[in-house]
Design a protein around this motif. Structure first.
Motif, PDB file in Angstrom:
ATOM      1  N   LEU A  93      -7.657  -7.228  -2.570  1.00 17.57           N
ATOM      2  CA  LEU A  93      -8.715  -6.930  -3.542  1.00 17.57           C
ATOM      3  C   LEU A  93      -9.079  -5.449  -3.511  1.00 17.57           C
ATOM      4  CD1 LEU A  93     -11.006 -10.083  -3.105  1.00 17.57           C
ATOM      5  CD2 LEU A  93      -9.413  -9.594  -4.981  1.00 17.57           C
ATOM      6  N   GLN A  94      -9.086  -4.851  -2.309  1.00 14.35           N
ATOM      7  CA  GLN A  94      -9.370  -3.417  -2.188  1.00 14.35           C
ATOM      8  C   GLN A  94      -8.287  -2.583  -2.861  1.00 14.35           C
ATOM      9  OE1 GLN A  94      -9.868  -2.653   1.995  1.00 14.35           O
ATOM     10  NE2 GLN A  94     -11.781  -3.801   2.131  1.00 14.35           N
ATOM     11  N   GLU A  95      -7.046  -3.067  -2.790  1.00 10.46           N
ATOM     12  CA  GLU A  95      -5.923  -2.361  -3.426  1.00 10.46           C
ATOM     13  C   GLU A  95      -5.845  -2.630  -4.931  1.00 10.46           C
ATOM     14  OE1 GLU A  95      -3.662  -0.227  -2.163  1.00 10.46           O
ATOM     15  OE2 GLU A  95      -4.574  -0.273  -0.174  1.00 10.46           O
ATOM     16  N   LYS A  96      -6.769  -3.479  -5.441  1.00  9.37           N
ATOM     17  CA  LYS A  96      -6.804  -3.842  -6.866  1.00  9.37           C
ATOM     18  C   LYS A  96      -5.500  -4.528  -7.315  1.00  9.37           C
ATOM     19  CE  LYS A  96     -10.136  -0.321  -8.342  1.00  9.37           C
ATOM     20  NZ  LYS A  96     -10.459   0.235  -7.025  1.00  9.37           N
ATOM     21  N   LEU A  97      -4.942  -5.345  -6.417  1.00  6.63           N
ATOM     22  CA  LEU A  97      -3.733  -6.090  -6.754  1.00  6.63           C
ATOM     23  C   LEU A  97      -4.121  -7.476  -7.262  1.00  6.63           C
ATOM     24  CD1 LEU A  97      -1.707  -4.934  -3.650  1.00  6.63           C
ATOM     25  CD2 LEU A  97      -1.151  -4.380  -6.016  1.00  6.63           C
ATOM     26  N   PRO A  98      -3.438  -7.971  -8.293  1.00  6.53           N
ATOM     27  CA  PRO A  98      -3.837  -9.239  -8.941  1.00  6.53           C
ATOM     28  C   PRO A  98      -3.477 -10.474  -8.108  1.00  6.53           C
ATOM     29  CG  PRO A  98      -1.892  -8.333 -10.009  1.00  6.53           C
ATOM     30  CD  PRO A  98      -2.295  -7.337  -8.975  1.00  6.53           C
ATOM     31  N   SER A 127       0.820  -1.214   0.000  1.00  7.30           N
ATOM     32  CA  SER A 127       0.000   0.000   0.000  1.00  7.30           C
ATOM     33  C   SER A 127       0.855   1.265   0.000  1.00  7.30           C
ATOM     34  CB  SER A 127      -0.943   0.014   1.213  1.00  7.30           C
ATOM     35  OG  SER A 127      -0.193   0.040   2.412  1.00  7.30           O
ATOM     36  N   LYS A 131      -2.188  -7.093 -14.341  1.00  8.10           N
ATOM     37  CA  LYS A 131      -2.504  -8.522 -14.273  1.00  8.10           C
ATOM     38  C   LYS A 131      -1.752  -9.347 -15.312  1.00  8.10           C
ATOM     39  CE  LYS A 131      -7.137  -7.893 -12.358  1.00  8.10           C
ATOM     40  NZ  LYS A 131      -8.579  -8.131 -12.540  1.00  8.10           N
ATOM     41  N   THR A 145      -0.023  -3.655 -10.260  1.00  7.70           N
ATOM     42  CA  THR A 145      -1.453  -3.779 -10.571  1.00  7.70           C
ATOM     43  C   THR A 145      -1.717  -4.308 -11.977  1.00  7.70           C
ATOM     44  OG1 THR A 145      -1.477  -1.423 -11.187  1.00  7.70           O
ATOM     45  CG2 THR A 145      -2.166  -1.965  -8.952  1.00  7.70           C
TER      46      THR A 145
END
Length: 334
Positions: A259-264, A152, A232, A230
């Motif tokens: 998932l909140q951080e939009k990490l794959p 983060s 994918k 981020t």
């Protein structure tokens, strides 16, 4: 697309679930598939050296054909980071201020987040180097909480850096206004402050330019890191857990944060499952409890791929044992 076809993999999980073993075996599996791999540990415990049963340390070390290893030392990163900052500050201050700068740096060394910030910058640089020189970079990360903070940080530090840039820009404008209000040398011969002000303004311009360049360079580096993490197509995170209550709970919280951080998130390695051949009354009771936890994992993480790896009879240490673990990961579908 196989996971080993990515460019960047981060292996995370609760302490003691087999992250280092999994990331090491995954790196060896990738080399068997023709990839040139850099395996990096950010865990202060330096388990990578233990897994390969040989010293590695904070310089790139050959571990096997097409596989290099690197252990980042958080304490050393802080020292090097602060030494660099100290040198930059001393460029723009008088010698009598040096002792105060050094005192402030000693205080900063103990401040919350200093280690994470220094580590993040090194990790970002290692990612750039790795993507240039290797087909795949695999990070064996610190326990979950540290990993989540590091992941983060790029966004938080980019925002913080932008704030410093804005403040520096406002300082420049104020300097311009004061420069216009203060008589210049030659225009007002009687002004005793004229020449020092001219030199001070030139020094301030040089300082502001250097500070701006440093901040912009760091901001661009962190933005590139965030973009890679981020993406994918290039990157994936793999979480390791064992079929036990506490790792399941911690993994659940980590998955939500990622998932909140939009990490794959690529899936979970469910490690150390009791093999069917394990017998005895004690192991039968253990297997019954394990089935409950496996059902919980299937329910809680139904949307994620799950790769099951059996418990081994002996410790996994050394190249031969890790290569066997690599074959188990391949059998599991990785």
């Amino acid at each position: 697309m196989l996971l080993t076809d990515k460019r960047l993999l981060l292996v995370g999980g609760k302490g003691g679930v087999g992250k280092t073993t999994t990331s090491s075996a995954l790196a060896l599996l990738a080399t068997e598939r023709g990839k040139k791999v850099l395996l990096v540990s950010t865990d202060p415990a330096h388990s990578l050296s233990d897994a390969f049963n040989r010293p590695i340390g904070d310089s790139i070390t050959r571990l096997a054909p097409n596989l290099d290893g690197l252990e980042l030392d958080p304490d050393r990163e802080v020292e090097q980071h602060l030494a660099k900052v100290t040198a930059q500050l001393k460029r723009f201050t008088r010698p009598e201020m040096y002792s105060e700068i050094e005192r402030q740096m000693r205080l900063t060394r103990q401040s919350p987040g200093a280690q994470e910030a220094a580590m993040l910058e090194r990790i970002a640089n290692v990612i750039e180097l790795g993507l240039k020189d290797y087909d795949l970079v695999i990070f064996d990360t610190a326990p979950t909480g540290h990993t989540l903070r590091l992941l983060s940080l790029p966004e938080a530090m980019a925002a913080w850096t932008q704030g410093l840039l804005n403040a520096n820009k406002r300082s420049d404008k104020l300097g311009d206004v004061l420069g216009h209000l203060t008589p210049k040398a030659g225009r007002d011969v009687d002004n005793p402050l004229a020449d020092p002000n001219e030199h001070a303004t030139a020094g301030m311009d040089e300082r502001n330019k250097a500070i701006t360049e440093t901040l912009l360079s760091r901001q661009r580096l962190l933005q590139r890191t965030r973009q890679i993490l981020t993406d994918k197509q290039q990157s994936a995170l793999l979480f390791v857990l064992t079929p036990e209550k506490l790792p399941i709970l911690e993994t659940g919280r980590a998955v939500q944060s990622l998932l909140q951080e939009k990490l794959p998130l690529a899936g979970l390695v469910v490690n150390r499952i009791l093999p069917e051949s394990a017998d005895g009354e004690f192991l039968a009771a253990r297997r019954a409890q394990e089935k409950v936890h496996l059902a919980q994992i299937a329910q809680d993480f139904s949307t994620l791929p799950r790769y099951k790896v059996p418990l081994q009879a002996t410790d996994i240490q050394g190249l031969a044992a890790l290569q066997h673990m690599a074959s188990l990961l391949e059998q599991a579908g990785l």
